[in-house]
Design an enzyme around this catalytic site. Structure first.
Site, PDB file in Angstrom:
ATOM      1  N   CYS A 268       0.884  -1.186   0.197  1.00  0.00           N
ATOM      2  CA  CYS A 268      -0.082   0.206   0.395  1.00  0.00           C
ATOM      3  C   CYS A 268       1.005   1.716  -0.377  1.00  0.00           C
ATOM      4  O   CYS A 268       1.631   1.502  -1.040  1.00  0.00           O
ATOM      5  CB  CYS A 268      -0.953  -0.063   1.219  1.00  0.00           C
ATOM      6  SG  CYS A 268      -2.261   1.015   1.104  1.00  0.00           S
ATOM      7  N   HIS A 352      -4.291  -4.987   0.270  1.00  0.00           N
ATOM      8  CA  HIS A 352      -3.694  -6.054   0.823  1.00  0.00           C
ATOM      9  C   HIS A 352      -3.588  -7.018   0.592  1.00  0.00           C
ATOM     10  O   HIS A 352      -4.666  -7.910   1.610  1.00  0.00           O
ATOM     11  CB  HIS A 352      -4.389  -5.446   1.904  1.00  0.00           C
ATOM     12  CG  HIS A 352      -4.584  -4.180   3.018  1.00  0.00           C
ATOM     13  ND1 HIS A 352      -3.366  -3.667   3.264  1.00  0.00           N
ATOM     14  CD2 HIS A 352      -4.854  -2.476   1.748  1.00  0.00           C
ATOM     15  CE1 HIS A 352      -3.276  -1.862   3.853  1.00  0.00           C
ATOM     16  NE2 HIS A 352      -4.258  -1.513   2.483  1.00  0.00           N
ATOM     17  N   GLU A 354      -2.475  -8.852   3.391  1.00  0.00           N
ATOM     18  CA  GLU A 354      -3.432  -9.703   4.306  1.00  0.00           C
ATOM     19  C   GLU A 354      -4.808 -10.156   4.996  1.00  0.00           C
ATOM     20  O   GLU A 354      -4.644 -10.325   6.201  1.00  0.00           O
ATOM     21  CB  GLU A 354      -2.208  -8.804   6.016  1.00  0.00           C
ATOM     22  CG  GLU A 354      -2.731  -7.049   6.172  1.00  0.00           C
ATOM     23  CD  GLU A 354      -2.718  -6.237   5.194  1.00  0.00           C
ATOM     24  OE1 GLU A 354      -2.980  -5.700   4.744  1.00  0.00           O
ATOM     25  OE2 GLU A 354      -1.913  -6.778   3.811  1.00  0.00           O
TER      26      GLU A 354
END
Length: 377
Positions: A268, A352, A354
């Site tokens: 990001c 993202h 994660e």
């Protein structure tokens, strides 16, 4: 508790939305953006990337899973305000607190019972814009509108100092597991990762532990020499808020970190800072990418993954310097979603992997970072 008091959302274009307040009974300013995720509101509003922003959820009903410590991405809600169509009380077995109690305890205002569909269309058509949530003054909102228009725009704004760690710390907590899942003994860490905290999410740290890393988190202003003195196997550049071009200290450090030959992985804002350090440019998107349903194509494999996204800026593909390669693109608008440095263990991802919240299609990228550290040894 201040719930159901008359509240107003004022946009810089003059649009006014009147509804009922929850959370803190206060005035708060920020850039108004919408998020299309259906679930995961707690993770969203505790994501430091939302610092300085008022978050609008497009899902109609919000609040039914409550709030719990395990799902926090930071110690507290970080967004400037929260906008929903309908707020409901918690009914989840994992809920430890009510959404409105949690927001009130941390001074964050919310507004409900407004037409979030009309609001989202306004932001989609005219772009993300400055706004304010405030107790309804009744009648004329000219003073509030003047305050909104006096606020700084996101372009050129460095918000990282608001969310970065004040001092270095270690992290060893692995990913969350349900009580009925088999207990897996933590593996002995095989790698040491130094993670730059531009506003890092906790689930990123958990994923790094899951790939066998001992993690040292350092403040965003840490000079490259200090990070390298910790003898890391790899460097991680985290997510965060604001304009990446304004994070000049992070760009300067990253330029040295890449030159060191160590594996570098950015997510990001970290991806954008990496791109700027390599010589690329960034630009502001009209209304950003915020949600859990964005299709991204891996140009290496041809596979499409559904991703979690939260960013308002992107890398200009025309500015990519020689020796770099675009690895992923967004299939909604063809913006850059990933890049790598040819011949070096250096890469960045705009979305993202994660998740938290969102799909898990991109977890493999943490494995790629692990493999880069292993090969670099």
């Amino acid at each position: 508790m201040n719930v159901d008091h008359p509240t107003v959302l004022v946009l810089e274009n003059g649009r006014i939305f009147r509804g009922r307040g929850f959370g803190a009974k206060t005035t708060s300013h920020g850039e108004v953006v919408f998020n299309t995720s259906i679930t995961g509101y707690q993770e969203i509003i505790s994501d430091p990337s939302y610092c300085g922003q008022i978050v609008v959820m497009t899902a109609v009903e919000i609040g039914n899973v409550g709030v719990n410590k395990a799902d926090l991405e930071a110690l507290k809600p970080v967004c400037a305000g929260f906008v929903v169509r309908e707020r409901t009380d918690a009914s989840s077995w994992r809920g430890e607190d009510e959404l409105h109690d949690w927001l009130a305890a941390h001074g964050v205002p919310g507004i409900e019972d407004i037409d979030t569909r009309a609001l989202t269309r306004c932001l989609r058509d005219e772009g993300a814009m400055r706004g304010a949530i405030a107790p309804d003054p009744g009648g004329d909102c000219a003073q509030l509108l003047a305050e909104v228009r006096a606020q700084p725009e996101m372009n050129g704004l460095d918000l990282v100092p608001r969310v970065t760690a004040r001092e270095r710390y270690g992290w060893n907590e692995p990913g969350w597991r349900a009580a009925w899942e088999p207990v897996v003994a933590p593996a002995e860490p095989r790698f040491h990762v130094v993670a730059y905290d531009f506003g890092i999410k906790r689930n990123i740290l958990r994923r790094l532990v899951d790939i066998g890393a001992r993690v040292t988190v350092v403040p965003a202003t840490t000079p490259a020499r200090d990070a390298l003195a910790l003898d890391p196997d790899g460097i991680f550049l985290s997510n965060g808020p604001g304009d990446p071009a304004a994070v000049t200290y992070g760009i300067a450090a990253t330029r040295e970190l890449v030159a060191s030959g160590k594996p570098v992985f950015g997510i990001c804002l970290g991806h954008q800072i990496l791109s700027l350090a390599l010589g690329a440019k960034t630009f502001k998107l009209p209304f950003g990418h915020h949600g859990g349903n964005h299709p991204v194509k891996d140009l290496t494999t041809g596979k499409v993954e559904i991703t979690a996204q939260n960013h308002g800026f992107a890398v200009d593909p025309a500015s990519m310097p020689e020796g770099t390669r675009i690895t992923h693109i967004n299939l909604y608008d063809n913006t850059v979603e990933g890049l790598e440095v040819e011949g070096k263990p250096v890469f960045g991802i705009q979305y993202h992997p994660e998740a938290s919240p969102g799909p898990h299609d991109a977890h493999y990228l943490f494995g790629r970072f692990r493999d880069a550290m292993r090969s670099s040894r």
